[in-house]
Write a protein that holds these residues in place. Structure first.
Motif, PDB file in Angstrom:
ATOM      1  N   ALA A  85      24.576  51.377  61.016  1.00 62.51           N
ATOM      2  CA  ALA A  85      25.566  51.078  62.060  1.00 62.51           C
ATOM      3  C   ALA A  85      24.962  50.210  63.155  1.00 62.51           C
ATOM      4  CB  ALA A  85      26.104  52.384  62.647  1.00 62.51           C
ATOM      5  N   ALA A  86      23.685  50.450  63.487  1.00 60.66           N
ATOM      6  CA  ALA A  86      23.029  49.646  64.526  1.00 60.66           C
ATOM      7  C   ALA A  86      22.890  48.190  64.097  1.00 60.66           C
ATOM      8  CB  ALA A  86      21.653  50.233  64.841  1.00 60.66           C
ATOM      9  N   ASP A  87      22.597  47.972  62.809  1.00 59.30           N
ATOM     10  CA  ASP A  87      22.483  46.601  62.301  1.00 59.30           C
ATOM     11  C   ASP A  87      23.813  45.865  62.381  1.00 59.30           C
ATOM     12  OD1 ASP A  87      19.811  46.887  61.727  1.00 59.30           O
ATOM     13  OD2 ASP A  87      20.167  47.565  59.665  1.00 59.30           O
ATOM     14  N   LEU A  88      24.886  46.534  62.015  1.00 55.32           N
ATOM     15  CA  LEU A  88      26.214  45.915  62.068  1.00 55.32           C
ATOM     16  C   LEU A  88      26.624  45.633  63.509  1.00 55.32           C
ATOM     17  CD1 LEU A  88      28.095  47.973  59.324  1.00 55.32           C
ATOM     18  CD2 LEU A  88      26.989  45.749  59.123  1.00 55.32           C
ATOM     19  N   ALA A  89      26.207  46.496  64.430  1.00 54.53           N
ATOM     20  CA  ALA A  89      26.522  46.274  65.851  1.00 54.53           C
ATOM     21  C   ALA A  89      25.809  45.018  66.369  1.00 54.53           C
ATOM     22  CB  ALA A  89      26.118  47.494  66.672  1.00 54.53           C
ATOM     23  N   ARG A  90      24.573  44.798  65.936  1.00 51.05           N
ATOM     24  CA  ARG A  90      23.850  43.592  66.348  1.00 51.05           C
ATOM     25  C   ARG A  90      24.508  42.338  65.776  1.00 51.05           C
ATOM     26  NH1 ARG A  90      18.085  46.213  64.524  1.00 51.05           N
ATOM     27  NH2 ARG A  90      18.025  47.882  66.084  1.00 51.05           N
ATOM     28  N   GLU A 150      14.152  43.941  57.505  1.00 52.18           N
ATOM     29  CA  GLU A 150      14.763  43.455  58.747  1.00 52.18           C
ATOM     30  C   GLU A 150      14.739  41.930  58.819  1.00 52.18           C
ATOM     31  OE1 GLU A 150      13.971  47.032  61.965  1.00 52.18           O
ATOM     32  OE2 GLU A 150      12.266  45.816  61.283  1.00 52.18           O
ATOM     33  N   LEU A 151      13.701  41.319  58.255  1.00 48.09           N
ATOM     34  CA  LEU A 151      13.633  39.855  58.200  1.00 48.09           C
ATOM     35  C   LEU A 151      14.727  39.315  57.286  1.00 48.09           C
ATOM     36  CD1 LEU A 151      12.218  37.221  58.934  1.00 48.09           C
ATOM     37  CD2 LEU A 151      10.629  37.620  57.043  1.00 48.09           C
ATOM     38  N   ALA A 152      14.935  39.971  56.136  1.00 49.36           N
ATOM     39  CA  ALA A 152      15.988  39.546  55.223  1.00 49.36           C
ATOM     40  C   ALA A 152      17.364  39.708  55.862  1.00 49.36           C
ATOM     41  CB  ALA A 152      15.908  40.347  53.925  1.00 49.36           C
ATOM     42  N   PHE A 153      17.552  40.821  56.581  1.00 53.20           N
ATOM     43  CA  PHE A 153      18.838  41.048  57.252  1.00 53.20           C
ATOM     44  C   PHE A 153      19.089  40.005  58.325  1.00 53.20           C
ATOM     45  CE2 PHE A 153      21.307  42.953  60.718  1.00 53.20           C
ATOM     46  CZ  PHE A 153      22.469  43.289  60.029  1.00 53.20           C
ATOM     47  N   PHE A 154      18.057  39.719  59.131  1.00 55.23           N
ATOM     48  CA  PHE A 154      18.227  38.717  60.181  1.00 55.23           C
ATOM     49  C   PHE A 154      18.507  37.340  59.575  1.00 55.23           C
ATOM     50  CE2 PHE A 154      16.716  35.428  63.073  1.00 55.23           C
ATOM     51  CZ  PHE A 154      17.385  35.766  64.237  1.00 55.23           C
ATOM     52  N   VAL A 176      12.615  44.420  67.377  1.00 58.25           N
ATOM     53  CA  VAL A 176      13.561  43.539  66.685  1.00 58.25           C
ATOM     54  C   VAL A 176      14.901  43.510  67.399  1.00 58.25           C
ATOM     55  CG1 VAL A 176      14.876  43.208  64.550  1.00 58.25           C
ATOM     56  CG2 VAL A 176      12.460  43.794  64.438  1.00 58.25           C
ATOM     57  N   GLU A 177      15.320  44.647  67.930  1.00 55.76           N
ATOM     58  CA  GLU A 177      16.590  44.703  68.653  1.00 55.76           C
ATOM     59  C   GLU A 177      16.593  43.733  69.835  1.00 55.76           C
ATOM     60  OE1 GLU A 177      19.653  48.191  70.225  1.00 55.76           O
ATOM     61  OE2 GLU A 177      17.538  48.636  69.824  1.00 55.76           O
ATOM     62  N   PHE A 221      35.070  43.149  59.545  1.00 56.92           N
ATOM     63  CA  PHE A 221      34.498  43.654  58.283  1.00 56.92           C
ATOM     64  C   PHE A 221      33.072  43.131  58.111  1.00 56.92           C
ATOM     65  CE2 PHE A 221      39.047  42.594  57.735  1.00 56.92           C
ATOM     66  CZ  PHE A 221      39.567  43.889  57.666  1.00 56.92           C
ATOM     67  N   PRO A 222      32.163  43.482  59.012  1.00 55.47           N
ATOM     68  CA  PRO A 222      30.811  42.911  58.966  1.00 55.47           C
ATOM     69  C   PRO A 222      30.053  43.231  57.687  1.00 55.47           C
ATOM     70  CG  PRO A 222      30.909  44.778  60.475  1.00 55.47           C
ATOM     71  CD  PRO A 222      32.320  44.453  60.099  1.00 55.47           C
ATOM     72  N   ALA A 223      30.209  44.446  57.182  1.00 57.10           N
ATOM     73  CA  ALA A 223      29.474  44.827  55.973  1.00 57.10           C
ATOM     74  C   ALA A 223      29.904  43.993  54.774  1.00 57.10           C
ATOM     75  CB  ALA A 223      29.673  46.312  55.689  1.00 57.10           C
ATOM     76  N   HIS A 224      31.199  43.708  54.673  1.00 60.28           N
ATOM     77  CA  HIS A 224      31.700  42.919  53.542  1.00 60.28           C
ATOM     78  C   HIS A 224      31.160  41.483  53.600  1.00 60.28           C
ATOM     79  CE1 HIS A 224      34.583  46.261  53.600  1.00 60.28           C
ATOM     80  NE2 HIS A 224      34.798  45.987  52.314  1.00 60.28           N
ATOM     81  N   ILE A 225      31.108  40.912  54.807  1.00 56.44           N
ATOM     82  CA  ILE A 225      30.613  39.537  54.952  1.00 56.44           C
ATOM     83  C   ILE A 225      29.130  39.468  54.613  1.00 56.44           C
ATOM     84  CG2 ILE A 225      30.236  37.644  56.563  1.00 56.44           C
ATOM     85  CD1 ILE A 225      33.174  38.076  55.797  1.00 56.44           C
ATOM     86  N   LEU A 226      28.341  40.393  55.146  1.00 48.54           N
ATOM     87  CA  LEU A 226      26.899  40.367  54.913  1.00 48.54           C
ATOM     88  C   LEU A 226      26.545  40.697  53.466  1.00 48.54           C
ATOM     89  CD1 LEU A 226      25.656  42.078  58.205  1.00 48.54           C
ATOM     90  CD2 LEU A 226      25.390  39.682  57.552  1.00 48.54           C
ATOM     91  N   SER A 227      27.381  41.473  52.802  1.00 55.47           N
ATOM     92  CA  SER A 227      27.089  41.823  51.409  1.00 55.47           C
ATOM     93  C   SER A 227      27.197  40.622  50.481  1.00 55.47           C
ATOM     94  CB  SER A 227      28.037  42.929  50.930  1.00 55.47           C
ATOM     95  OG  SER A 227      29.383  42.462  50.932  1.00 55.47           O
ATOM     96  N   LEU A 228      27.846  39.552  50.948  1.00 52.07           N
ATOM     97  CA  LEU A 228      27.891  38.331  50.147  1.00 52.07           C
ATOM     98  C   LEU A 228      26.504  37.715  50.018  1.00 52.07           C
ATOM     99  CD1 LEU A 228      31.115  36.670  51.653  1.00 52.07           C
ATOM    100  CD2 LEU A 228      30.901  37.897  49.485  1.00 52.07           C
ATOM    101  N   LEU A 229      25.656  37.922  51.042  1.00 50.18           N
ATOM    102  CA  LEU A 229      24.293  37.401  51.024  1.00 50.18           C
ATOM    103  C   LEU A 229      23.267  38.469  50.642  1.00 50.18           C
ATOM    104  CD1 LEU A 229      24.432  35.282  54.319  1.00 50.18           C
ATOM    105  CD2 LEU A 229      24.472  34.420  51.991  1.00 50.18           C
ATOM    106  N   LEU A 230      23.586  39.720  50.952  1.00 45.06           N
ATOM    107  CA  LEU A 230      22.679  40.822  50.637  1.00 45.06           C
ATOM    108  C   LEU A 230      23.443  41.870  49.823  1.00 45.06           C
ATOM    109  CD1 LEU A 230      20.939  41.257  54.115  1.00 45.06           C
ATOM    110  CD2 LEU A 230      19.958  40.204  52.077  1.00 45.06           C
ATOM    111  N   PRO A 231      23.703  41.589  48.548  1.00 43.04           N
ATOM    112  CA  PRO A 231      24.473  42.534  47.733  1.00 43.04           C
ATOM    113  C   PRO A 231      23.694  43.836  47.515  1.00 43.04           C
ATOM    114  CG  PRO A 231      23.547  40.779  46.377  1.00 43.04           C
ATOM    115  CD  PRO A 231      23.287  40.397  47.802  1.00 43.04           C
ATOM    116  N   ALA A 232      24.428  44.889  47.283  1.00 48.90           N
ATOM    117  CA  ALA A 232      23.844  46.214  46.996  1.00 48.90           C
ATOM    118  C   ALA A 232      22.916  46.678  48.110  1.00 48.90           C
ATOM    119  CB  ALA A 232      23.097  46.190  45.660  1.00 48.90           C
ATOM    120  N   THR A 233      23.293  46.345  49.359  1.00 51.48           N
ATOM    121  CA  THR A 233      22.497  46.772  50.523  1.00 51.48           C
ATOM    122  C   THR A 233      23.344  47.684  51.402  1.00 51.48           C
ATOM    123  OG1 THR A 233      21.250  44.701  50.524  1.00 51.48           O
ATOM    124  CG2 THR A 233      21.205  46.001  52.533  1.00 51.48           C
TER     125      THR A 233
END
Length: 452
Positions: free
Chosen positions: A354-359, A272-276, A413-414, A338-350
């Motif tokens: 759905a709750a994380d993308l909503a945040r 969750e720290l890496a995602f944030f 965290v939410e 396209f939140p997943a595509h944008i975040l995958s640039l920093l966190l590949p293979a993750t």
């Protein structure tokens, strides 16, 4: 009135936005690249421990950034308003005050930073080789504080006259010089982290020299006098009063970031720290272009206010506010769609829940309201309303930052995401209300004169 101020006083405001914003945005992106140069070279050619030491010194560099804000906001406000009022007497001492204050502040920061470098880096958690690398880097870096303060603040002085393209060019030259010098000193002469810091210092020396020669050769609308060490007290007091709001805003930014990331680490897992961290990087980078718009807004408001065209300066705030929101909408759309595509640039293979993308979407949606606060804040600085600007800077910390402490207690965290969203919405609403009140108050004397 000097020809260079004519466009600010008479051109269509949307045309001014389209002409001035692109070089301002490009300049901000160039400066953001400059921050990465030392980290990339040290991480590649010196090693992970050196990179960790350099990274830990970042909070310490915010002190110089805060002092740059202190000088820049005050000098830019006085310069643009004196241009609008066609008051060369106030302009003659501007560069002298800036030079003297830069020297005095650099002496304090450089001396204390060099002497206490090891203790400060150790306080941030460094030990062993990381402590040695961090101390060596910061000790070398603070020796160039004078050139950093003078270079960045004189660049803002050039922008205050509306020459954003010229300021952008000098910034690009400084970034290129930093890259070449740091590479030569780190790789070629094997000076390690000290070489990276020396490269930055050399680039700042060149940056300050380019800006000074541009100003002193009369290539701006400012009527600057001969360069000398002198503090003209009324002017100095005004510059420091206006700049104090920018200083407070930047100085407290570090505390907010520490609070936020410590909360994530406390309430969340490593994942969750890496995602944030990825979310916050996208959020922060997406905001950069707005600062380019604000660089164009400052001289537009200041020059018109100085010329007595108060209604036009207020209209500029409304136009640039809409322009900033439109720009952020274009920037945020990919993240919203396209939140997943944008975040995958920093966190590949993750795999993202759905709750994380909503945040993530929540923060990017809240980002659209940033210009409501930032344009109003720049208006108060540019028009010399020092107390109001400072009160808003302090108000953000006292009124809304407690949300970042309370909400995670209830939602974990939410709650951090909710706290950030609530803080930004609340602060934007407050500044919008104060700005609207200020506009109406300024319009009352005009209406009273018409009825008289």
């Amino acid at each position: 009135m000097r020809p260079s101020t004519h466009a600010f006083l008479h051109d269509n405001l949307w045309h001014l936005l389209r002409r001035l914003a692109p070089p301002g945005i490009a300049g901000m992106l160039i400066v953001s690249v400059n921050v990465l140069v030392d980290a990339v070279l040290v991480g590649r050619w010196v090693g992970p421990a050196a990179l960790a030491g350099l990274t830990l010194t970042f909070p310490l560099t915010l002190l110089v950034s805060s002092l740059v804000g202190l000088l820049s906001a005050g000098v830019a406000s006085v310069a643009s308003r004196s241009l609008g009022a066609d008051d060369p007497a106030r302009q003659r001492e501007l560069l002298n005050v800036l030079l003297t204050l830069s020297l005095l502040l650099a002496g304090v920061v450089g001396g204390s930073g060099y002497y206490f470098a090891r203790s400060w880096v150790q306080l941030l958690g460094a030990t062993g080789a990381v402590l040695d690398y961090g101390t060596a880097y910061y000790q070398t870096l603070v020796l160039s504080s004078f050139f950093t303060l003078l270079g960045l603040s004189t660049s803002v002085l050039i922008r205050a006259t509306g020459q954003l393209r010229q300021a952008m060019t000098f910034s690009a030259v400084a970034v290129l010089a930093n890259l070449v010098l740091a590479a030569l000193l780190v790789r070629g002469l094997h000076l390690g982290v000290r070489g990276a810091a020396l490269g930055t210092g050399g680039a700042m020396l060149l940056y300050a020299a380019l800006n000074l020669q541009h100003l002193l050769r009369g290539r701006t609308a400012l009527a600057l006098g001969p360069l000398r060490l002198r503090l003209e007290w009324p002017l100095t007091r005004e510059i420091l009063a206006i700049g104090s709001s920018a200083f407070l805003m930047q100085a407290t930014q570090f505390g907010r970031q520490v609070l936020i990331f410590k909360s994530v680490a406390h309430y969340g897992s490593v994942a969750e720290l890496a995602f944030f961290g990825a979310v916050y990087r996208v959020y922060s980078f997406s905001m950069l272009p707005v600062f380019g718009v604000l660089q164009a807004l400052q001289p537009t408001v200041g020059i018109n206010h100085g010329a007595g065209q108060h209604r036009r300066s207020q209209q500029a705030v409304r136009v640039f506010r809409l322009g900033g929101i439109g720009l952020l909408l274009c920037i945020s759309l990919p993240s919203l769609l396209f939140p997943a595509h944008i975040l995958s640039l920093l966190l590949p293979a993750t795999a993202f829940a759905a709750a994380d993308l909503a945040r993530f979407r929540l923060l990017m949606l809240v980002l659209l309201g940033t210009p409501l606060a930032s344009t109003g804040y720049v208006y108060f600085q540019a028009t010399g309303q020092a107390r109001l600007a400072t009160a808003l800077a302090v108000g953000r910390e006292t009124l809304f930052v407690p949300l970042l402490l309370l909400l995670p207690r209830w939602w974990g965290v939410e709650g951090i995401y909710y706290g950030l969203a609530a803080e930004n919405v609340g602060y934007a609403s407050l500044v919008l209300l104060v700005t609207t009140w200020s506009f109406r108050r300024a319009a009352k004397p005009v209406l009273e004169r018409r009825h008289a």
